[in-house]
Scaffold this active site. Structure first.
Site, mmCIF file in Angstrom:
data_model
loop_
_atom_site.group_PDB
_atom_site.id
_atom_site.type_symbol
_atom_site.label_atom_id
_atom_site.label_comp_id
_atom_site.label_asym_id
_atom_site.label_seq_id
_atom_site.Cartn_x
_atom_site.Cartn_y
_atom_site.Cartn_z
ATOM 1 N N LYS A 54 9.690 -19.684 83.189
ATOM 2 C CA LYS A 54 8.672 -19.182 84.073
ATOM 3 C C LYS A 54 8.736 -17.668 84.423
ATOM 4 O O LYS A 54 7.915 -16.963 84.065
ATOM 5 C CB LYS A 54 8.430 -19.937 85.456
ATOM 6 C CG LYS A 54 7.762 -21.445 85.133
ATOM 7 C CD LYS A 54 7.950 -22.364 86.287
ATOM 8 C CE LYS A 54 7.537 -23.600 85.798
ATOM 9 N NZ LYS A 54 7.516 -25.043 86.813
ATOM 10 N N GLN A 98 9.185 -25.101 92.853
ATOM 11 C CA GLN A 98 9.601 -26.135 91.662
ATOM 12 C C GLN A 98 10.026 -27.660 92.404
ATOM 13 O O GLN A 98 10.810 -27.649 93.065
ATOM 14 C CB GLN A 98 10.906 -25.687 91.045
ATOM 15 C CG GLN A 98 11.428 -26.415 89.727
ATOM 16 C CD GLN A 98 10.200 -26.274 88.541
ATOM 17 O OE1 GLN A 98 9.448 -25.279 88.563
ATOM 18 N NE2 GLN A 98 10.423 -27.199 87.776
ATOM 19 N N ASP A 121 -0.011 -23.862 91.072
ATOM 20 C CA ASP A 121 0.195 -25.181 90.233
ATOM 21 C C ASP A 121 -1.172 -25.954 90.395
ATOM 22 O O ASP A 121 -1.076 -26.842 89.706
ATOM 23 C CB ASP A 121 1.075 -25.809 91.145
ATOM 24 C CG ASP A 121 2.482 -25.861 90.365
ATOM 25 O OD1 ASP A 121 2.642 -25.778 89.176
ATOM 26 O OD2 ASP A 121 3.623 -25.847 91.034
HETATM 27 N N1 GUN Z 1 8.378 -29.644 87.898
HETATM 28 C C1 GUN Z 1 8.074 -30.156 86.647
HETATM 29 N N2 GUN Z 1 6.967 -29.671 86.098
HETATM 30 C C2 GUN Z 1 6.577 -28.702 87.201
HETATM 31 C C3 GUN Z 1 5.463 -28.043 87.428
HETATM 32 O O1 GUN Z 1 4.644 -28.220 86.717
HETATM 33 N N3 GUN Z 1 5.172 -27.668 88.742
HETATM 34 C C4 GUN Z 1 6.264 -27.568 89.755
HETATM 35 N N4 GUN Z 1 5.766 -26.927 90.827
HETATM 36 N N5 GUN Z 1 7.380 -28.297 89.543
HETATM 37 C C5 GUN Z 1 7.636 -28.834 88.456
#
Ligand code: GUN
Length: 303
Positions: A54, A98, A121
């Site tokens: 990311k 996350q 998100d």
């Molecule tokens: N953990 C796995 N996929 C995601 C996601 O799309 N967003 C977040 N915040 N955590 C994750």
């Protein structure tokens, strides 16, 4: 018939190029670039690799980016205070915590503390509500469903009046994509059915689908005879079914991934199909970048 492949890896490149030029233009006209912070608690290897990608992608498209890593035993109150700090930081447009978080932290409380206007998100209840209302209310569609819809549109698949069947009812894929496809507007206007583990005749529903979106987490759940000839099949499943030596370094083992659809057989019947890997997967981080860019544009009043 052999289906047309909808490749997330290619669509990702198109969208990231579009974002990069828009960021450059905004920088020139407004003197600012989008800022994204990712908050990682602990050292879960999968989470580290997601967050690293990311941040790398944010850097590539010209954002300012912060990777804020916190110890696994951070008290919940400290994590809440950290989120408040970024809520009040004018240089940050997107905040991503996350998941999963350690057991001593209440995930819901954390997600609900993120400023809904920085919730790239799309997990905050305010953004879930905005998505349900649809139209101009929508700010941040959750990244995986947002990516799925974008793939369908860019592949040129007609959604208006289409029968969409969604397999799976999770909060991050099944429920939001079903909701998005039934809204009024481009890339939507579909007739939507959600099937799940308690559905009596899943196969019969799937056979009606012009667009079949499968997010069940069960390898090879969808058999070729469940697919309407010519349908668009979107496979969201990423199931580890074993290990194999890496092509680059045979001494290193890598996961063998399978989707929720029996790909080899399905591609002979479907009109369009996403591969696993290289299909929906690359779209999630791409749409996170788009949501972060949108967050800045909303703030600047240019969206
Ligand atoms: N953990 C796995 N996929 C995601 C996601 O799309 N967003 C977040 N915040 N955590 C994750």
């Amino acid at each position: 018939m052999s289906a047309k492949l909808i490749k997330g890896t290619e669509i990702r490149e198109e969208i990231l190029e579009e974002i990069t030029s828009e960021v450059a233009k905004i920088k020139e006209e407004h003197g600012v670039v989008p800022g994204l912070v990712t908050i990682l608690v602990g050292e879960n290897p999968a989470s580290i690799s997601y967050v690293t990608l990311k941040i790398k992608t944010a850097h590539r498209v010209g954002f300012t980016e912060i990777q804020d890593t916190q110890p696994i035993d951070i008290p919940e109150a400290d994590l809440l205070a950290l989120i408040e700090k970024y809520n009040n930081d004018d240089t940050i447009n997107g905040i991503l915590v996350q998941l999963p978080l350690p057991d001593h932290i209440d995930e819901k409380k954390i997600l609900n503390t993120i400023d809904p206007d920085k919730d790239v998100d799309g997990f905050h209840p305010v953004n879930v509500g905005r998505l349900m209302i649809g139209g101009n209310e929508v700010k941040f569609p959750p990244c995986t469903p947002f990516g799925i819809q974008e793939m369908i549109v860019r592949a040129g698949v007609e959604t208006s009046g289409a029968e969409v069947v969604v397999v799976g009812r999770s909060n991050i894929v099944g429920k939001p994509i079903a909701n998005m496809m039934l809204q009024k507007g481009d890339g939507a206007n579909s007739t939507v059915t959600i099937v799940h583990t308690r559905t009596k005749n899943m196969e019969e529903h799937c056979k009606r689908a012009d667009i079949l979106i499968v997010a069940a987490g069960v390898p090879n759940l969808v058999k070729p005879e469940w697919i309407k000839p010519g349908a668009c099949v979107i496979d969201v499943g990423v199931n580890r079914v074993g290990e194999k030596p890496s092509a680059k370094d045979p001494n290193r083992m890598v996961a063998v991934l399978r989707g929720d659809v029996d790909f080899d057989a399905a591609k002979e019947i479907a009109g369009y199909i996403t591969p696993v890997p290289g299909g929906v997967g690359p779209m999630t981080i791409t749409m996170l970048m788009l949501n972060t860019l949108k967050a800045l544009k909303y703030k600047l009043g240019i969206m």
